[in-house]
Design a protein around this motif. Structure first.
Motif, PDB file in Angstrom:
ATOM      1  N   SER A 103       0.815  -1.226   0.000  1.00  0.00           N
ATOM      2  CA  SER A 103       0.000   0.000   0.000  1.00  0.00           C
ATOM      3  C   SER A 103       0.843   1.267   0.000  1.00  0.00           C
ATOM      4  CB  SER A 103      -0.919   0.011   1.232  1.00  0.00           C
ATOM      5  OG  SER A 103      -0.144  -0.022   2.430  1.00  0.00           O
ATOM      6  N   THR A 104       2.170   1.113  -0.150  1.00  0.00           N
ATOM      7  CA  THR A 104       3.077   2.253  -0.098  1.00  0.00           C
ATOM      8  C   THR A 104       3.607   2.574  -1.490  1.00  0.00           C
ATOM      9  OG1 THR A 104       3.758   1.654   2.151  1.00  0.00           O
ATOM     10  CG2 THR A 104       5.181   3.171   0.947  1.00  0.00           C
ATOM     11  N   ASN A 110       7.337   7.131  -1.498  1.00  0.00           N
ATOM     12  CA  ASN A 110       7.339   7.220  -0.034  1.00  0.00           C
ATOM     13  C   ASN A 110       8.442   6.385   0.604  1.00  0.00           C
ATOM     14  OD1 ASN A 110       5.136   8.968  -0.012  1.00  0.00           O
ATOM     15  ND2 ASN A 110       3.668   7.287   0.047  1.00  0.00           N
ATOM     16  N   LEU A 111       9.156   5.624  -0.213  1.00  0.00           N
ATOM     17  CA  LEU A 111      10.279   4.833   0.277  1.00  0.00           C
ATOM     18  C   LEU A 111      11.610   5.533   0.011  1.00  0.00           C
ATOM     19  CD1 LEU A 111       9.095   1.301  -0.903  1.00  0.00           C
ATOM     20  CD2 LEU A 111       9.051   2.193   1.428  1.00  0.00           C
ATOM     21  N   PHE A 124       2.337  -0.184  -5.903  1.00  0.00           N
ATOM     22  CA  PHE A 124       2.556  -0.140  -4.462  1.00  0.00           C
ATOM     23  C   PHE A 124       3.527  -1.237  -4.032  1.00  0.00           C
ATOM     24  CE2 PHE A 124      -1.899   1.498  -4.764  1.00  0.00           C
ATOM     25  CZ  PHE A 124      -1.647   2.792  -4.309  1.00  0.00           C
ATOM     26  N   SER A 163       6.963  -2.825   1.610  1.00  0.00           N
ATOM     27  CA  SER A 163       8.049  -2.328   2.454  1.00  0.00           C
ATOM     28  C   SER A 163       9.262  -2.072   1.572  1.00  0.00           C
ATOM     29  CB  SER A 163       8.407  -3.365   3.528  1.00  0.00           C
ATOM     30  OG  SER A 163       8.968  -4.524   2.922  1.00  0.00           O
TER      31      SER A 163
END
Length: 340
Positions: free
Chosen positions: A219-220, A224-225, A306, A309
């Motif tokens: 979902s990321t 955003n990483l 997405f 992690s």
């Protein structure tokens, strides 16, 4: 025991900068072969995998860790499933006793073999006499799709009586006390149970977990990483895993080869480990998986919408390079990337 200053990276850092930690533990993978093919396995172990670490390779690695960490050195035996090759395991422990390398910290098992009380007692007594300090039993929804929970319960009970409860670890005891019917669950129910387990007991999303589980919880957005480098992961890892081929992985970063104990003693691998000077690892060290992916895009890597992690992203990019036969000396071995 060695000092931090014996490592080439540490020698070039300022006094106040983080140093590469001494490796104090090593997980010796007896084999990639396993009685299960758990969806969360970051080594892709399964009945179709193989490999068996030579006793001398394991002993040399054990000796190297002792040189590195002295009395603080701890070895555990893992896999795959070590009890598939129980006699080989016993010979390894006997060899370590002969070499005066000290006791084995722990041996891991999924308990698939624990259907017979007499066999359990005989094996545990033998391992106890060979210096095993602790028995670690895997117990979770992922394993219990393949392993009868009664085997786990039987082994945990008998081991606690024979060795003492302090020497028996069950991962996760909470699940053993309240298991969920999962073996014959339909796909939708299976996904629901896995997602629930991942939220309650997070695991490292590499190997088969990156392929089978990560999509359930991804979902990321990749942006955003950004900024999440792997500097602390490499420097702070206090141990390694060594596979049946002698490959050395930092911490639990399976599939990133930082050395091979068949080519160089473990203590020398630590001494010469200099992340910013190693191809590919330099990118992860300084830029993290996001930077790794940005470079891969130039070679036609397709970003996913997405990720679950940064480890999921890292493995996905490494799988891309593995499929292209790139960075062969670092991205490998085949067992860590071939899901079978």
């Amino acid at each position: 025991m060695m000092n931090l200053a014996d490592n080439i990276y540490n020698q070039k850092t300022e006094r106040n900068e983080p140093k590469l930690k001494l490796w104090r533990y090593a997980g010796i993978m007896l084999t990639y072969k396993c009685s299960s093919a758990c969806e969360f396995c970051y080594f892709n172990c399964s009945p179709a995998q193989g490999g068996l670490i030579p006793i001398q390779t394991a002993i040399e690695a054990w000796r190297g860790l002792k040189i590195l960490a002295g009395q603080k050195a701890k070895i555990h035996i893992t896999g795959g499933e070590p009890f598939i090759y129980f006699e080989h395991l016993a010979r390894l422990l006997a060899a370590s006793q002969k070499e005066n390398l000290g006791p084995i910290d722990q041996i891991e098992t999924n308990a698939f073999w624990a259907s017979n009380e007499k066999n359990i007692i005989e094996r545990l007594r033998k391992l106890n006499n060979l210096g095993m300090q602790r028995l670690k039993i895997s117990c979770d929804p992922f394993h219990q799709r393949y392993i009868d929970i009664e085997c786990v319960r039987r082994l945990a009970t008998i081991a606690s009586e024979l060795l003492g409860p302090d020497r028996v670890l069950v991962r996760w005891r909470e699940y053993l006390d309240n298991p969920t019917a999962i073996k014959d669950a339909p796909p939708d129910r299976l996904k629901e149970l896995y997602v629930s387990a991942l939220r309650k007991f997070p695991c490292r999303l590499t190997g088969r977990a990156a392929k089978r589980l990560a999509p359930f919880i991804a979902s990321t957005a990749i942006e955003n990483l950004a900024g999440q480098d792997c500097r602390s992961a490499f420097l702070g890892a206090r141990g390694v895993h060594i596979d049946p081929l002698g490959n050395v992985f930092s911490g639990t970063c399976s599939g990133i080869i930082i050395g091979n104990v068949n080519k160089q003693p473990l203590q020398q691998i630590w001494q010469q480990f200099n992340p910013p000077r190693q191809e590919l690892i330099d990118t992860l060290f300084n830029l993290g998986p996001y930077g790794f992916a940005e470079k891969a895009v130039k070679f036609e890597y397709k970003k996913r919408r997405f990720y679950a992690s940064r480890c999921h992203l890292c493995y996905d990019v490494r799988q891309f390079y593995f499929d292209k036969s790139s960075y062969k000396s670092i991205i490998g071995p085949v067992e860590c990337y071939l899901d079978c």
